[in-house]
Design a protein around this motif. Structure first.
Motif, PDB file in Angstrom:
ATOM      1  N   THR A   1       0.898  -1.336   0.418  1.00  0.00           N
ATOM      2  CA  THR A   1      -0.120  -0.221   0.303  1.00  0.00           C
ATOM      3  C   THR A   1       0.582   1.147   0.238  1.00  0.00           C
ATOM      4  O   THR A   1       0.683   2.206  -0.870  1.00  0.00           O
TER       5      THR A   1
ATOM      6  N   PHE B   1       1.013   4.250  -2.839  1.00  0.00           N
ATOM      7  CA  PHE B   1       0.738   5.162  -2.495  1.00  0.00           C
ATOM      8  C   PHE B   1       2.501   6.473  -2.866  1.00  0.00           C
ATOM      9  O   PHE B   1       2.267   7.492  -4.001  1.00  0.00           O
TER      10      PHE B   1
ATOM     11  N   LYS C   1       2.482   6.731  -7.280  1.00  0.00           N
ATOM     12  CA  LYS C   1       0.892   7.948  -7.577  1.00  0.00           C
ATOM     13  C   LYS C   1       1.423   9.541  -7.726  1.00  0.00           C
ATOM     14  O   LYS C   1       0.452  10.065  -7.714  1.00  0.00           O
TER      15      LYS C   1
ATOM     16  N   ALA D   1      -1.582  11.919  -8.635  1.00  0.00           N
ATOM     17  CA  ALA D   1      -2.651  11.896  -7.639  1.00  0.00           C
ATOM     18  C   ALA D   1      -2.908  13.303  -6.694  1.00  0.00           C
ATOM     19  O   ALA D   1      -1.299  13.918  -6.852  1.00  0.00           O
TER      20      ALA D   1
ATOM     21  N   GLN E   1      -6.483  13.692  -2.905  1.00  0.00           N
ATOM     22  CA  GLN E   1      -6.829  12.375  -3.737  1.00  0.00           C
ATOM     23  C   GLN E   1      -5.501  11.104  -2.428  1.00  0.00           C
ATOM     24  O   GLN E   1      -5.885  10.504  -2.098  1.00  0.00           O
ATOM     25  N   ALA E   2      -4.665  12.476  -2.152  1.00  0.00           N
ATOM     26  CA  ALA E   2      -3.278  11.682  -1.461  1.00  0.00           C
ATOM     27  C   ALA E   2      -3.787  10.879  -0.124  1.00  0.00           C
ATOM     28  O   ALA E   2      -3.409  10.048   0.798  1.00  0.00           O
TER      29      ALA E   2
ATOM     30  N   HIS F   1      -5.563   8.667   0.450  1.00  0.00           N
ATOM     31  CA  HIS F   1      -5.450   7.433   0.571  1.00  0.00           C
ATOM     32  C   HIS F   1      -5.110   6.238   1.017  1.00  0.00           C
ATOM     33  O   HIS F   1      -5.083   6.613   2.327  1.00  0.00           O
TER      34      HIS F   1
END
Length: 120
Positions: A6, A10, A13, A23, A27-28, A31
């Motif tokens: 994950t 992150f 992106k 991103a 959006q970040a 996450h």
């Protein structure tokens, strides 16, 4: 292992070169890597691998090398200036303005040079 995957997702992106595909901040922050509760405590590993003495020593050595390079560059520039002074038998204070100033009337234009070489 899922936390590692994950986290990698992150980072991937966020490291996209195209800003339209990257991103956004919103959006970040949403996450799963930032929003899910983790049972893994990384603080002991960080504390175990951190060595303040080694970090300080590395910084001090870096500054020492930077100063050494700067001193060598300054010595090289001084030697070059001394060489120019020795070649011209004039004080350096008289050479520096001569090297930066020029009378534009004495500089031939490119078109004049071409006509002279063409024999016109």
């Amino acid at each position: 292992m899922e936390t590692l995957d994950t986290g990698k997702d992150f980072i991937r992106k966020l490291l996209v070169l195209d800003p339209t595909q990257r991103a956004t901040a919103r959006q970040a922050l949403q996450h799963p890597w930032l929003t899910t509760e983790s049972t893994v405590d990384i603080l002991p590993a960080v504390k175990k691998n951190f060595n303040a003495r080694r970090t300080f020593k590395g910084a001090a050595l870096a500054i020492k090398h930077i100063n050494r390079v700067a001193k060598a560059a300054q010595a090289s520039a001084s030697a070059l200036l001394e060489e120019v002074v020795a070649d011209n038998d004039k004080p350096a204070s008289l050479l520096v303005p001569e090297m930066t100033e020029c009378d534009l009337a004495d500089v031939p234009l490119a078109a004049e040079n071409e006509t002279e070489h063409a024999g016109v």
